[in-house]
Design a protein around this motif. Sequence first.
Motif, PDB file in Angstrom:
ATOM      1  N   GLY A 100      39.994  27.104  42.621  1.00 47.90           N
ATOM      2  CA  GLY A 100      40.651  26.856  41.335  1.00 47.90           C
ATOM      3  C   GLY A 100      42.141  27.131  41.412  1.00 47.90           C
ATOM      4  N   SER A 101      42.852  26.750  40.378  1.00 50.99           N
ATOM      5  CA  SER A 101      44.317  26.875  40.367  1.00 50.99           C
ATOM      6  C   SER A 101      44.818  28.054  39.531  1.00 50.99           C
ATOM      7  CB  SER A 101      44.938  25.587  39.820  1.00 50.99           C
ATOM      8  OG  SER A 101      44.480  25.329  38.492  1.00 50.99           O
ATOM      9  N   ALA A 102      43.916  28.824  38.909  1.00 47.65           N
ATOM     10  CA  ALA A 102      44.342  29.871  37.966  1.00 47.65           C
ATOM     11  C   ALA A 102      45.238  30.912  38.615  1.00 47.65           C
ATOM     12  CB  ALA A 102      43.109  30.539  37.344  1.00 47.65           C
ATOM     13  N   ALA A 103      44.879  31.388  39.813  1.00 46.30           N
ATOM     14  CA  ALA A 103      45.671  32.434  40.473  1.00 46.30           C
ATOM     15  C   ALA A 103      47.042  31.910  40.863  1.00 46.30           C
ATOM     16  CB  ALA A 103      44.928  32.962  41.693  1.00 46.30           C
ATOM     17  N   ALA A 104      47.114  30.685  41.358  1.00 50.03           N
ATOM     18  CA  ALA A 104      48.394  30.110  41.757  1.00 50.03           C
ATOM     19  C   ALA A 104      49.328  29.964  40.555  1.00 50.03           C
ATOM     20  CB  ALA A 104      48.174  28.766  42.439  1.00 50.03           C
ATOM     21  N   ILE A 105      48.789  29.486  39.437  1.00 51.95           N
ATOM     22  CA  ILE A 105      49.610  29.317  38.230  1.00 51.95           C
ATOM     23  C   ILE A 105      50.077  30.672  37.708  1.00 51.95           C
ATOM     24  CG2 ILE A 105      49.571  28.556  35.825  1.00 51.95           C
ATOM     25  CD1 ILE A 105      47.603  26.352  36.695  1.00 51.95           C
ATOM     26  N   TYR A 106      49.167  31.632  37.641  1.00 52.41           N
ATOM     27  CA  TYR A 106      49.525  32.956  37.129  1.00 52.41           C
ATOM     28  C   TYR A 106      50.594  33.612  38.012  1.00 52.41           C
ATOM     29  CZ  TYR A 106      49.147  37.742  35.439  1.00 52.41           C
ATOM     30  OH  TYR A 106      49.435  38.988  34.923  1.00 52.41           O
ATOM     31  N   THR A 107      50.438  33.500  39.324  1.00 56.36           N
ATOM     32  CA  THR A 107      51.398  34.111  40.241  1.00 56.36           C
ATOM     33  C   THR A 107      52.758  33.443  40.127  1.00 56.36           C
ATOM     34  OG1 THR A 107      49.575  34.625  41.751  1.00 56.36           O
ATOM     35  CG2 THR A 107      51.793  34.754  42.630  1.00 56.36           C
ATOM     36  N   LYS A 108      52.769  32.142  40.018  1.00 56.32           N
ATOM     37  CA  LYS A 108      54.030  31.421  39.835  1.00 56.32           C
ATOM     38  C   LYS A 108      54.764  31.907  38.595  1.00 56.32           C
ATOM     39  CE  LYS A 108      55.832  26.838  38.663  1.00 56.32           C
ATOM     40  NZ  LYS A 108      55.546  25.386  38.524  1.00 56.32           N
TER      41      LYS A 108
ATOM     42  N   GLN B  14      43.557  40.206  38.471  1.00 56.84           N
ATOM     43  CA  GLN B  14      42.151  40.575  38.630  1.00 56.84           C
ATOM     44  C   GLN B  14      41.563  41.170  37.350  1.00 56.84           C
ATOM     45  OE1 GLN B  14      41.074  42.806  42.068  1.00 56.84           O
ATOM     46  NE2 GLN B  14      41.684  41.212  43.500  1.00 56.84           N
ATOM     47  N   GLU B  15      42.412  41.779  36.538  1.00 51.28           N
ATOM     48  CA  GLU B  15      41.917  42.309  35.267  1.00 51.28           C
ATOM     49  C   GLU B  15      41.472  41.203  34.318  1.00 51.28           C
ATOM     50  OE1 GLU B  15      45.097  44.761  33.883  1.00 51.28           O
ATOM     51  OE2 GLU B  15      44.603  46.427  35.240  1.00 51.28           O
ATOM     52  N   ARG B  16      41.864  39.974  34.605  1.00 47.88           N
ATOM     53  CA  ARG B  16      41.420  38.834  33.800  1.00 47.88           C
ATOM     54  C   ARG B  16      40.041  38.328  34.232  1.00 47.88           C
ATOM     55  NH1 ARG B  16      46.081  35.110  31.826  1.00 47.88           N
ATOM     56  NH2 ARG B  16      47.657  36.639  31.256  1.00 47.88           N
ATOM     57  N   ALA B  17      39.485  38.959  35.278  1.00 43.50           N
ATOM     58  CA  ALA B  17      38.124  38.636  35.746  1.00 43.50           C
ATOM     59  C   ALA B  17      37.991  37.172  36.133  1.00 43.50           C
ATOM     60  CB  ALA B  17      37.086  39.020  34.705  1.00 43.50           C
ATOM     61  N   ARG B  18      39.020  36.630  36.784  1.00 41.48           N
ATOM     62  CA  ARG B  18      38.952  35.267  37.311  1.00 41.48           C
ATOM     63  C   ARG B  18      38.792  35.334  38.825  1.00 41.48           C
ATOM     64  NH1 ARG B  18      41.477  31.743  33.604  1.00 41.48           N
ATOM     65  NH2 ARG B  18      40.814  30.052  34.970  1.00 41.48           N
TER      66      ARG B  18
ATOM     67  N   MET C  24      38.995  38.274  43.300  1.00 40.89           N
ATOM     68  CA  MET C  24      38.345  39.530  42.938  1.00 40.89           C
ATOM     69  C   MET C  24      36.889  39.587  43.398  1.00 40.89           C
ATOM     70  SD  MET C  24      37.525  39.262  38.873  1.00 40.89           S
ATOM     71  CE  MET C  24      36.604  40.784  38.981  1.00 40.89           C
ATOM     72  N   ASP C  25      36.311  38.461  43.763  1.00 45.56           N
ATOM     73  CA  ASP C  25      34.898  38.439  44.136  1.00 45.56           C
ATOM     74  C   ASP C  25      34.654  38.627  45.629  1.00 45.56           C
ATOM     75  OD1 ASP C  25      36.194  36.006  44.544  1.00 45.56           O
ATOM     76  OD2 ASP C  25      34.322  34.883  44.525  1.00 45.56           O
ATOM     77  N   VAL C  26      35.694  38.889  46.398  1.00 45.23           N
ATOM     78  CA  VAL C  26      35.511  38.978  47.847  1.00 45.23           C
ATOM     79  C   VAL C  26      35.775  40.369  48.400  1.00 45.23           C
ATOM     80  CG1 VAL C  26      36.072  36.549  48.152  1.00 45.23           C
ATOM     81  CG2 VAL C  26      37.880  38.238  48.359  1.00 45.23           C
ATOM     82  N   GLY C  27      35.986  41.366  47.555  1.00 41.97           N
ATOM     83  CA  GLY C  27      36.218  42.725  48.044  1.00 41.97           C
ATOM     84  C   GLY C  27      37.693  43.056  48.102  1.00 41.97           C
ATOM     85  N   GLU C  28      38.019  44.300  47.810  1.00 38.77           N
ATOM     86  CA  GLU C  28      39.422  44.705  47.726  1.00 38.77           C
ATOM     87  C   GLU C  28      40.105  44.801  49.086  1.00 38.77           C
ATOM     88  OE1 GLU C  28      41.421  45.066  45.311  1.00 38.77           O
ATOM     89  OE2 GLU C  28      40.268  45.340  43.502  1.00 38.77           O
ATOM     90  N   PHE C  29      39.339  44.717  50.173  1.00 40.67           N
ATOM     91  CA  PHE C  29      39.998  44.764  51.483  1.00 40.67           C
ATOM     92  C   PHE C  29      40.705  43.451  51.808  1.00 40.67           C
ATOM     93  CE2 PHE C  29      36.025  42.826  52.298  1.00 40.67           C
ATOM     94  CZ  PHE C  29      35.035  43.691  51.862  1.00 40.67           C
TER      95      PHE C  29
ATOM     96  N   LYS D 231      51.186  44.409  41.947  1.00 41.31           N
ATOM     97  CA  LYS D 231      51.047  44.405  40.484  1.00 41.31           C
ATOM     98  C   LYS D 231      50.528  43.058  39.996  1.00 41.31           C
ATOM     99  CE  LYS D 231      53.671  44.618  36.148  1.00 41.31           C
ATOM    100  NZ  LYS D 231      52.496  45.075  35.378  1.00 41.31           N
ATOM    101  N   THR D 232      51.040  41.969  40.550  1.00 41.51           N
ATOM    102  CA  THR D 232      50.579  40.635  40.145  1.00 41.51           C
ATOM    103  C   THR D 232      49.093  40.471  40.425  1.00 41.51           C
ATOM    104  OG1 THR D 232      52.784  39.732  40.623  1.00 41.51           O
ATOM    105  CG2 THR D 232      50.972  38.161  40.428  1.00 41.51           C
ATOM    106  N   ASP D 233      48.667  40.917  41.598  1.00 44.09           N
ATOM    107  CA  ASP D 233      47.250  40.838  41.951  1.00 44.09           C
ATOM    108  C   ASP D 233      46.398  41.687  41.013  1.00 44.09           C
ATOM    109  OD1 ASP D 233      45.038  40.307  44.088  1.00 44.09           O
ATOM    110  OD2 ASP D 233      45.052  42.479  43.865  1.00 44.09           O
ATOM    111  N   LYS D 234      46.837  42.910  40.760  1.00 49.37           N
ATOM    112  CA  LYS D 234      46.084  43.829  39.896  1.00 49.37           C
ATOM    113  C   LYS D 234      45.960  43.265  38.481  1.00 49.37           C
ATOM    114  CE  LYS D 234      46.282  48.657  38.324  1.00 49.37           C
ATOM    115  NZ  LYS D 234      46.820  48.530  36.964  1.00 49.37           N
ATOM    116  N   ASP D 235      47.071  42.746  37.946  1.00 51.95           N
ATOM    117  CA  ASP D 235      47.045  42.190  36.589  1.00 51.95           C
ATOM    118  C   ASP D 235      46.144  40.962  36.506  1.00 51.95           C
ATOM    119  OD1 ASP D 235      48.799  44.166  35.888  1.00 51.95           O
ATOM    120  OD2 ASP D 235      50.565  42.879  35.785  1.00 51.95           O
TER     121      ASP D 235
END
Length: 467
Positions: A73-81, A121-125, A216-221, A115-119
């Motif tokens: 999906g494109s949600a993470a790319a758009i949010y990060t941009k 992931q809190e959206r549960a996408r 967020m579904d693949v583990g924090e490592f 911070k971008t990643d943490k924020d």
Amino acid sequence: MLPKSEHQSVPLSVLLKRELANEKTEKPELSHGQAGQSKKGEDFTLIKTECQRVLGDGVTTFSVFGLFDGHNGSAAAIYTKENLLKNVMGAIPSDLNTDEWLAALPRALVAGFVKTDKDFQERARTSGTTVTFAIIEGWVVTVASVGDSRCILESAEGDIYHLSADHRLECNEEERDRITSSGGEVGRLNTGGGTEIGPLRCWPGGLCLSRSIGDMDVGEFIVPVPYVKQVKLSSAGGRLIIASDGVWDALSSESAVECCRGMSPDAAASEIVEEAVQVKGLRDDTTCIVIDVQPPAKPNLQPPPPPKKHGKGVFKGMFRKKPSEAGSQSDIEEYSEPDFVEELFEEGSASLAERLDSKYPVCNMFKLFICAVCQAEIKPGFGISLQAESLNTTKFRPWDGPFLCSSCQDKKEAMEGKKSSGGLPYLTLTFHLRVVSKWKLNLIYLFITCDIYTIPTATSPGIDLDS
């Protein structure tokens, strides 16, 4: 201190020439172009030229170029941009001069990425994205990257440099070791019957990258901590090429440089994309940004010398380290801008404790009661110092920062495999009956305990075979 006989004295005339040369140093001219062909619609770019930054005695500018290659999906790319630049700038104090600001950028990029990643992931996408992010201020280029997009530099002298790292598990043994030691598993996709296909992937999740934003579904490592390189170009400038894996799966760095040499940035970006699609077809989103960093145009300039040609294996060992402060004969002879690419900073560790260490040129960058990642205020006594786990306990002091809030500390521990994170939570209720004789009466007590577990997902629906 050097013995008196070893001190290098620099003539006053040379010092005056250096000062004059520094005063006359002008900012380069930037021109850029971009091109792309879409297959999934998950590649996005960010181009912001002439971003203003207020100094104590005026205003200076810098430029930002970002490429975000999404997957699932494109949600993470758009949010990060939309949010990464703001988060990076929010981690830098506003009262720094240019040299301090440039020195602070590498650590601010780490904080901004996390911070971008943490924020997000809190959206549960469950979407994720690679990021290649370049900031150009004067002749200094700073690049931060996670994933498998790539940024290369061709200097005006014809040399090629990699300014990003490849975080594909297939080609990065160090990242494979980090993931397995943090609790993940690395292997190929099993189609049943013992048959394995495709590149090495991280399980759970099936991602073939070791670093990204989101996922967020693949583990924090799978961490968002970027590789960062900062270089200073010679006064002759150079060309940056930032492209997604759709380009690099088809073209080598040398091929990308060669196929567009002499073209304008717009034409160059289009030519690189066309070459890549011609080689492998349009199997993935294929995007390219080309940036030319050139000295200001002046009349009667001599034409530049023809570029040198190099074979394979020229990418490493070509940087000149930042010269020491001590004087030398070469210092006396050379007072103009360097004619080589000068490496100022390079770090690729995935450890937040190392990347946000207080041993840094800008010692007051992270304030005492501010979280170094999310920039939230921390109440006195609640901050967790990154020095707390230092092996050198004799030098550790409770007030040594930088500090993390409890939420960011949880994320740090999860990335290091010290705390379970990821997967789907589920809740179990356990009932206990107890019969107690009291005052000759049989009383029945009901105790209920609640346990929350995490289901480690062995696979993730909708695995992106290209990610």
